[in-house]
Design a protein around this motif. Structure first.
Motif, PDB file in Angstrom:
ATOM      1  N   ASP A   1       0.815  -1.209   0.000  1.00  9.45           N
ATOM      2  CA  ASP A   1       0.000   0.000   0.000  1.00  9.45           C
ATOM      3  C   ASP A   1       0.852   1.264   0.000  1.00  9.45           C
ATOM      4  O   ASP A   1       0.568   2.239   0.685  1.00  9.45           O
ATOM      5  N   ILE A   2       1.936   1.229  -0.784  1.00  8.82           N
ATOM      6  CA  ILE A   2       2.879   2.356  -0.842  1.00  8.82           C
ATOM      7  C   ILE A   2       2.977   2.827  -2.292  1.00  8.82           C
ATOM      8  O   ILE A   2       3.156   2.023  -3.213  1.00  8.82           O
ATOM      9  N   LEU A   3       2.849   4.122  -2.491  1.00  6.57           N
ATOM     10  CA  LEU A   3       2.958   4.717  -3.827  1.00  6.57           C
ATOM     11  C   LEU A   3       4.068   5.762  -3.780  1.00  6.57           C
ATOM     12  O   LEU A   3       3.904   6.812  -3.162  1.00  6.57           O
ATOM     13  N   ASP A   4       5.202   5.442  -4.380  1.00 13.19           N
ATOM     14  CA  ASP A   4       6.365   6.330  -4.357  1.00 13.19           C
ATOM     15  C   ASP A   4       6.258   7.344  -5.502  1.00 13.19           C
ATOM     16  O   ASP A   4       6.993   7.298  -6.488  1.00 13.19           O
ATOM     17  N   HIS A   5       5.297   8.245  -5.361  1.00  9.08           N
ATOM     18  CA  HIS A   5       5.054   9.302  -6.339  1.00  9.08           C
ATOM     19  C   HIS A   5       4.394  10.455  -5.594  1.00  9.08           C
ATOM     20  O   HIS A   5       4.019  10.304  -4.431  1.00  9.08           O
ATOM     21  N   PHE A   6       4.253  11.602  -6.269  1.00  6.21           N
ATOM     22  CA  PHE A   6       3.632  12.727  -5.578  1.00  6.21           C
ATOM     23  C   PHE A   6       2.153  12.868  -5.931  1.00  6.21           C
ATOM     24  O   PHE A   6       1.466  13.733  -5.402  1.00  6.21           O
ATOM     25  N   PHE A   7       1.636  12.015  -6.823  1.00 11.14           N
ATOM     26  CA  PHE A   7       0.206  11.984  -7.110  1.00 11.14           C
ATOM     27  C   PHE A   7      -0.153  10.609  -7.660  1.00 11.14           C
ATOM     28  O   PHE A   7       0.721   9.779  -7.943  1.00 11.14           O
ATOM     29  N   CYS A   8      -1.448  10.364  -7.794  1.00 11.94           N
ATOM     30  CA  CYS A   8      -1.934   9.044  -8.200  1.00 11.94           C
ATOM     31  C   CYS A   8      -1.990   8.943  -9.720  1.00 11.94           C
ATOM     32  O   CYS A   8      -3.039   9.181 -10.340  1.00 11.94           O
ATOM     33  N   ASP A   9      -0.884   8.591 -10.325  1.00 10.60           N
ATOM     34  CA  ASP A   9      -0.835   8.385 -11.764  1.00 10.60           C
ATOM     35  C   ASP A   9      -1.247   6.951 -12.087  1.00 10.60           C
ATOM     36  O   ASP A   9      -1.334   6.093 -11.208  1.00 10.60           O
ATOM     37  N   LEU A  10      -1.483   6.675 -13.357  1.00 10.81           N
ATOM     38  CA  LEU A  10      -2.030   5.377 -13.752  1.00 10.81           C
ATOM     39  C   LEU A  10      -1.100   4.218 -13.432  1.00 10.81           C
ATOM     40  O   LEU A  10      -1.508   3.243 -12.792  1.00 10.81           O
ATOM     41  N   HIS A  11       0.147   4.294 -13.875  1.00 13.16           N
ATOM     42  CA  HIS A  11       1.065   3.163 -13.706  1.00 13.16           C
ATOM     43  C   HIS A  11       1.342   2.846 -12.236  1.00 13.16           C
ATOM     44  O   HIS A  11       1.338   1.667 -11.848  1.00 13.16           O
ATOM     45  N   PRO A  12       1.576   3.837 -11.372  1.00 10.41           N
ATOM     46  CA  PRO A  12       1.730   3.514  -9.947  1.00 10.41           C
ATOM     47  C   PRO A  12       0.483   2.864  -9.347  1.00 10.41           C
ATOM     48  O   PRO A  12       0.599   1.984  -8.487  1.00 10.41           O
TER      49      PRO A  12
END
Length: 316
Positions: A172-183
């Motif tokens: 449940d970790i997304l190493d990005h600054f927003f919710c993009d499709l690939h992440p």
């Protein structure tokens, strides 16, 4: 993989930009300033075009719609950056994350269409000037803009309906600054092949084909400009489309680097930086580029400020 032993995640931890605590406040105020300038600049363009009669033309009408898409795009992204700058890590519910992607992607897709329509407008103005007023009627402009937004909304809605049917089992970790499709898709533990095919099809129709149309339009425009005998005439013709061409190169250049260049060829930090370019920097640059290179916008701004100052004097 046994689905019964997996726990469906309901929230996502977003890392954002991992900056030092000593400069986190500086980063926050920097993005706050960028966001404020972006929203104010784009709202100013909308207000100028709406209030000044000299700007009541198809080119500026499409520019207002581009400003609307820029405001939606940056507003859907920047609040996450604010949280990431201050908290380093924050949590979004899965539904909020998907909703953010929907608004961001809809605005981005609409921008691709609008840039294409604007290139067609410039093509008609320079290559087919006798047919321009006949084709670019008030009705045609409204129907074109309505089609751009409707196609974008429906296309992304179909994609979202497929995404919400997936099982998300983590991490449940997304190493990005927003919710993009690939992440988002990387968090899924179910088959995403149908979504991959859907994304390839929509990307071709909504990004690649519009880009080809834009390039083709500008090839015709450049050929037509070189046929103009006088240097002054060439400069005047090119000045009417130079701002749009600059915006196209900035926006599509970063889109191609993020989504068409293989992810293995760039680091995560480079990917974040490129994403930042088209989600935050481009919406800021659009009003700046158009206002700096456009005499009519400058004239309209001067008229607006003079009328406002006159009203203030009368009120006193």
């Amino acid at each position: 993989m046994d689905m019964k032993n997996m726990t469906r995640i309901s929230s996502i931890h977003i890392f954002g930009f991992q900056t030092r605590e000593s400069i986190s406040c500086l980063v926050f105020f920097l993005f706050l300033m960028v966001y404020s300038l972006t929203v104010c600049g784009n709202f100013l363009i909308i207000m100028l075009v709406s209030s000044c009669r000299i700007l009541h033309s198809p080119m500026y009408f499409f520019l207002t719609q581009l400003s609307v898409s820029d405001i939606i795009l940056v507003t859907s992204i920047v609040p996450n950056i604010f949280q990431g700058a201050l908290l380093k890590e924050f949590t979004l519910s899965l539904s909020d994350c998907i909703t953010q992607f929907y608004f961001f992607a809809t605005a981005g897709t609409a921008e691709c269409f609008l840039l294409t329509v604007m290139s067609y407008d410039r093509y008609l103005a320079i290559c087919k000037p006798l047919h321009y007023n006949l084709i670019m009627s008030h009705f045609f402009c409204w129907m074109t803009v309505l089609a751009c937004w409707t196609l974008s909304i429906l296309a992304l809605l179909l994609l979202i309906l497929k995404i919400i049917r997936l099982e998300f089992c983590g991490p449940d970790i997304l190493d990005h600054f927003f919710c993009d499709l690939h992440p988002i898709l990387e968090l899924s533990c179910t088959d995403i092949s149908s979504i991959t095919v859907h994304v390839m099809f929509t990307s071709t129709f909504f990004v690649v084909i519009p880009f080809i149309i834009i390039i083709t339009s500008y090839v015709c425009i450049i050929v037509a400009i070189f046929r103009i005998p006088s240097i002054t005439g060439r400069q005047k013709a090119f000045s009417t489309c130079s701002s749009h061409l600059t915006v196209v190169f900035i926006y599509y250049g970063t889109l191609i680097c993020v989504y068409l260049v293989p992810s293995g060829g760039q680091s995560l930090n480079v990917s974040k930086f490129l994403s930042l370019m088209y989600t935050v920097v481009t919406p800021l640059m659009n009003p700046i580029i158009y206002s700096l290179r456009n005499k009519e916008l400058k004239k309209a701004f001067e008229q607006l400020t003079s009328s406002l100052s006159t009203e203030n004097k009368l009120m006193r």
